[in-house]
Write a protein that holds these residues in place. Structure first.
Motif, PDB file in Angstrom:
ATOM      1  N   SER A   1       0.843  -1.203   0.000  1.00 41.26           N
ATOM      2  CA  SER A   1       0.000   0.000   0.000  1.00 41.26           C
ATOM      3  C   SER A   1       0.877   1.251   0.000  1.00 41.26           C
ATOM      4  O   SER A   1       0.599   2.219  -0.721  1.00 41.26           O
ATOM      5  N   LYS A   2       1.960   1.227   0.804  1.00 42.52           N
ATOM      6  CA  LYS A   2       2.872   2.377   0.838  1.00 42.52           C
ATOM      7  C   LYS A   2       3.539   2.570  -0.513  1.00 42.52           C
ATOM      8  O   LYS A   2       3.653   3.694  -1.005  1.00 42.52           O
ATOM      9  N   GLU A   3       3.984   1.486  -1.132  1.00 42.66           N
ATOM     10  CA  GLU A   3       4.620   1.579  -2.449  1.00 42.66           C
ATOM     11  C   GLU A   3       3.652   2.136  -3.484  1.00 42.66           C
ATOM     12  O   GLU A   3       4.012   2.996  -4.285  1.00 42.66           O
ATOM     13  N   ILE A   4       2.412   1.661  -3.442  1.00 41.17           N
ATOM     14  CA  ILE A   4       1.403   2.156  -4.384  1.00 41.17           C
ATOM     15  C   ILE A   4       1.133   3.636  -4.135  1.00 41.17           C
ATOM     16  O   ILE A   4       1.056   4.439  -5.075  1.00 41.17           O
ATOM     17  N   ALA A   5       1.009   4.008  -2.863  1.00 41.14           N
ATOM     18  CA  ALA A   5       0.754   5.407  -2.524  1.00 41.14           C
ATOM     19  C   ALA A   5       1.910   6.293  -2.985  1.00 41.14           C
ATOM     20  O   ALA A   5       1.699   7.377  -3.550  1.00 41.14           O
ATOM     21  N   ILE A   6       3.133   5.815  -2.775  1.00 40.39           N
ATOM     22  CA  ILE A   6       4.314   6.585  -3.206  1.00 40.39           C
ATOM     23  C   ILE A   6       4.328   6.699  -4.722  1.00 40.39           C
ATOM     24  O   ILE A   6       4.594   7.781  -5.278  1.00 40.39           O
TER      25      ILE A   6
ATOM     26  N   ALA B   1       1.711   9.127  -5.746  1.00 41.95           N
ATOM     27  CA  ALA B   1       2.147  10.485  -5.389  1.00 41.95           C
ATOM     28  C   ALA B   1       3.178  10.994  -6.380  1.00 41.95           C
ATOM     29  O   ALA B   1       3.129  12.159  -6.816  1.00 41.95           O
ATOM     30  N   ARG B   2       4.120  10.136  -6.771  1.00 44.08           N
ATOM     31  CA  ARG B   2       5.141  10.545  -7.752  1.00 44.08           C
ATOM     32  C   ARG B   2       4.488  10.907  -9.082  1.00 44.08           C
ATOM     33  O   ARG B   2       4.851  11.906  -9.712  1.00 44.08           O
ATOM     34  N   GLU B   3       3.570  10.099  -9.527  1.00 43.10           N
ATOM     35  CA  GLU B   3       2.878  10.382 -10.783  1.00 43.10           C
ATOM     36  C   GLU B   3       2.107  11.699 -10.692  1.00 43.10           C
ATOM     37  O   GLU B   3       2.116  12.492 -11.631  1.00 43.10           O
ATOM     38  N   GLU B   4       1.464  11.909  -9.562  1.00 37.89           N
ATOM     39  CA  GLU B   4       0.708  13.148  -9.382  1.00 37.89           C
ATOM     40  C   GLU B   4       1.653  14.352  -9.369  1.00 37.89           C
ATOM     41  O   GLU B   4       1.350  15.404  -9.949  1.00 37.89           O
ATOM     42  N   VAL B   5       2.806  14.203  -8.719  1.00 37.70           N
ATOM     43  CA  VAL B   5       3.799  15.283  -8.690  1.00 37.70           C
ATOM     44  C   VAL B   5       4.279  15.582 -10.104  1.00 37.70           C
ATOM     45  O   VAL B   5       4.394  16.744 -10.513  1.00 37.70           O
TER      46      VAL B   5
END
Length: 134
Positions: A32-37, A40-44
């Motif tokens: 879940s953390k990896e997916i969230a990261i 987040a990177r894609e959104e950034v």
């Protein structure tokens, strides 16, 4: 005893299941953390390109472009030429006034020289001028 053993076996099995559930939770949390990261990177990345475009557009609005500078240069050079033409006209008028002033000075200097030359005869000349003016 068989029931005790079976209870002990059940407790051992429950403990094993709890450990497996704990491991699955940890694995799930890590994923879940990896997916969230990753999200987040894609959104950034997405947001940074939007922000870059907005900043670029704002800078284009606020800063002068080459075309703006060339346009201003053209206007300034036209104004400078106009100012130079005006200055040349003013200089020509000034030179003309200086020339006229020099002519007047020459005239009065000549008159003074003549007066100095004929100074002994000035009273007579003034009398004659007085007679002419009457």
């Amino acid at each position: 005893m068989s029931s005790a053993t079976s209870v002990d076996e059940l407790l051992v099995r429950i403990q094993k299941l709890e450990k497996e559930v704990e491991k699955l939770k940890e694995k799930n949390d890590a994923e879940s953390k990896e997916i969230a990261i990753s999200i987040a990177r894609e959104e950034v990345k997405h947001q940074s390109s939007i922000i870059k475009n907005e900043v670029r557009d704002e800078l284009r609005k606020e800063l002068a472009t080459k075309e703006d500078i060339l346009l201003v240069e053209g206007k300034l050079s036209g104004e400078i030429k106009t100012m130079e033409e005006r200055l040349e006209i003013k200089m020509a008028l000034l030179e003309k006034k200086i020339g006229l002033t020099n002519q007047k000075m020459d005239y009065w200097v000549k008159i003074l020289i003549i007066l100095i030359i004929i100074s002994p005869f000035i009273p007579e000349v003034l009398k004659n001028i007085g007679l002419l003016l009457r």
